[in-house]
Every structure is written in structure tokens, then in C-alpha cells.
Scaffold this motif. Structure first.
Motif, mmCIF file in Angstrom:
data_model
loop_
_atom_site.group_PDB
_atom_site.id
_atom_site.type_symbol
_atom_site.label_atom_id
_atom_site.label_comp_id
_atom_site.label_asym_id
_atom_site.label_seq_id
_atom_site.Cartn_x
_atom_site.Cartn_y
_atom_site.Cartn_z
ATOM 1 N N ILE A 156 -20.923 17.563 56.123
ATOM 2 C CA ILE A 156 -22.500 18.048 56.395
ATOM 3 C C ILE A 156 -23.243 16.614 56.780
ATOM 4 N N PRO A 157 -23.690 16.717 58.212
ATOM 5 C CA PRO A 157 -24.376 15.496 58.424
ATOM 6 C C PRO A 157 -25.845 15.401 58.121
ATOM 7 N N LEU A 158 -26.039 14.188 57.917
ATOM 8 C CA LEU A 158 -27.612 14.133 57.932
ATOM 9 C C LEU A 158 -28.427 13.779 59.180
ATOM 10 N N SER A 159 -29.684 13.761 59.099
ATOM 11 C CA SER A 159 -30.249 13.549 60.447
ATOM 12 C C SER A 159 -30.418 12.174 60.344
ATOM 13 N N ARG A 160 -30.709 11.548 61.590
ATOM 14 C CA ARG A 160 -30.839 10.060 61.826
ATOM 15 C C ARG A 160 -31.796 9.568 60.820
ATOM 16 N N GLU A 161 -32.937 10.422 60.687
ATOM 17 C CA GLU A 161 -33.947 9.796 59.902
ATOM 18 C C GLU A 161 -33.505 9.661 58.347
ATOM 19 N N TYR A 169 -29.664 8.981 46.301
ATOM 20 C CA TYR A 169 -31.167 8.891 46.618
ATOM 21 C C TYR A 169 -31.200 7.337 46.087
ATOM 22 N N ARG A 170 -30.655 6.624 45.476
ATOM 23 C CA ARG A 170 -30.611 5.337 44.891
ATOM 24 C C ARG A 170 -29.549 4.547 45.422
ATOM 25 N N GLY A 171 -28.737 5.071 46.353
ATOM 26 C CA GLY A 171 -27.778 4.265 47.011
ATOM 27 C C GLY A 171 -26.316 3.857 46.424
ATOM 28 N N ASP A 172 -25.903 4.623 45.333
ATOM 29 C CA ASP A 172 -24.724 3.938 44.462
ATOM 30 C C ASP A 172 -23.551 4.571 45.224
ATOM 31 N N ARG A 183 -31.449 6.726 53.483
ATOM 32 C CA ARG A 183 -30.351 6.590 52.546
ATOM 33 C C ARG A 183 -29.476 5.321 52.769
ATOM 34 N N GLY A 184 -28.873 5.398 53.907
ATOM 35 C CA GLY A 184 -27.996 4.047 54.259
ATOM 36 C C GLY A 184 -26.454 4.708 54.251
#
Length: 238
Positions: free
Chosen positions: A137-142, A108-111, A147-148
Motif C-alpha cells: 500500500i503506497p504512501l502519498s509523496r507528502e 511515526y517515529r521512524g524506527d 516519515r522517511g
């Protein structure tokens, strides 16, 4: 040429304090790999030990088990719509407060660098699992834009794995906002992008957390129906 950078102080990826590591002539000559995390931080993680559920790695207790399975997995396997899709999930740690804090900092903080903390353990676990290809496990595009990076993909790549991408995720509300019942009763959240990537293969899914098992089972079901022969998963925490 000697790499003098190994003499520089290394900071723990989790607490940013200097890692105290003894330097010997042997370590200088061999230029040994240094740990990315200090001992104080690492001991705050709680490895899963004892008798574990044969499917999900939950620690078994007398009141919450059916034979070699926990009660949750027993219920999944009794449901004809879900039985047999996920062969095994291997988790490494309990999802305690420190792991929860670490994963929040990670995704969530991109580390991204935090993935390196776990890569040696993931590499060891991979040696004990049977698979032909690794998928994450993929993330949605959004979520990916938000998150980056995909934290599951980061775990796989830092452990030296080349991934295939047979799954796409349909955008839904964040899983963390859903109740346990809602997660279990979700409609299918994945679609197959390329059945040829998985047909006839044993697939290993990588993700960060196993909670109810719903996400992994949805992915396993989609992969199995697309022709994969066996689905296992590896997660950091349970």
C-alpha cells in the motif's frame, strides 16, 4: 571464519533490554539466527485465534457475523460497487494497546528496524498465501517525505520479498483522523501507474493495519479493474 559477533549481547528492538538467550556449542557451531525481540515484549502481542472471518480475519462472534463472514465483510460483499474485489485479508495480531504503541514507534517515529521483529512471522504467512507478485500500500509523496520510508514496504523487504509498484496514492488527509463512516465513503484514493505489472496476475498487498478495510478494498478495486485476477492482503494487525 567464525563470527564472534554472535557472542555479543543483543538488545531487544522494542525495549532495548538485553535478550537472554542460552548459548550452546551447537548454536555456536551453527551460528543460529538470534531473535531480535525479547520474550517479554513478544508475549505482549495478541495473535488472532479461533474462528475468523473468511475475508478479513476478524474473530467471529455470534452477534456480529453472517455465516462465515463478519457483519462488516457481509455488508461490503452485499454492495455491488465493492463485492468480490478483496478475496482475503490475513492478519496476524489483534490491534491491542501494545501493537498500537509498536506501530506508532515504527512508522511515526521512524524506527525502521522494528520491521525485523515481524519478518519471520510474515515469511511463514506468505507460505500459506497464493500470489504471483507482492505490492505494498503506497504512501502519498507528502507522507513519504514526512516519515522517511513506507512501513508496508519495510515489512515486505525485511521478509525477503521483491515488490512491484503498480499503485500511486492521491494525497488525502491522514486516515487516522477520519471517522469510520468517512473512511468507508472515501472516493478512490489510488491510481494505477502501470497496468502491465498486474494484468493476469494474483496480487498480494502488504500493509500494517486492517481497520475498516476501506484502504485495502480501494487498492484491490483499482488493481482488479486494471486486469489483476485476484487480490489478497497481509497485514500485521486487525
Amino acid at each position: 571464519m567464525f563470527d564472534w559477533s554472535i557472542l555479543k549481547p543483543r538488545l531487544c528492538l522494542l525495549c532495548d533490554q538485553e535478550i537472554n538467550q542460552k548459548i550452546s556449542w551447537m548454536s555456536l557451531l551453527m551460528q543460529e539466527q538470534e531473535t531480535p525481540v525479547c520474550a517479554d515484549c513478544f508475549t505482549k502481542f495478541d495473535p488472532l485465534r479461533g474462528e475468523l472471518c473468511q475475508i478479513c480475519s476478524r474473530v467471529l462472534s455470534a452477534e456480529f457475523r453472517r455465516g462465515s463472514l463478519c457483519l462488516d465483510c457481509h455488508r461490503w460483499e452485499q454492495d455491488p460497487d465493492w463485492q468480490g474485489f478483496l478475496t482475503e485479508n490475513r492478519s496476524l495480531f489483534h490491534y491491542n494497546d501494545y501493537m498500537k504503541e509498536t506501530i506508532a514507534k515504527f512508522k511515526y517515529r521512524g524506527d525502521y528496524a522494528i520491521a525485523e521483529v515481524f519478518s519471520p512471522l510474515i515469511k511463514d504467512a506468505l507460505l500459506t498465501l497464493a500470489f504471483d507478485s507482492v505490492a505494498v500500500i503506497p504512501l502519498s509523496r507528502e507522507r513519504l517525505l514526512e516519515r522517511g520510508f513506507n512501513q508496508a514496504e519495510a515489512l515486505a523487504i525485511t521478509a525477503g520479498q521483491t515488490c512491484i509498484y503498480p499503485l500511486a496514492r492521491i494525497h488525502t488527509e491522514k486516515q487516522s483522523k477520519k471517522s469510520r463512516r468517512d473512511r468507508i465513503n472515501l472516493p478512490q484514493v489510488f491510481q494505477i501507474t502501470d497496468p502491465e505489472l498486474v494484468a493476469g496476475k494474483k496480487i498480494l498487498l502488504i500493509d500494517d493495519i486492517y481497520t475498516t478495510g476501506s484502504t485495502l478494498r480501494h487498492a484491490a478495486k483499482a488493481l482488479k479493474l486494471a486486469g489483476a485476477t485476484e487480490i489478497r492482503s497481509l497485514t500485521l494487525a486487525r
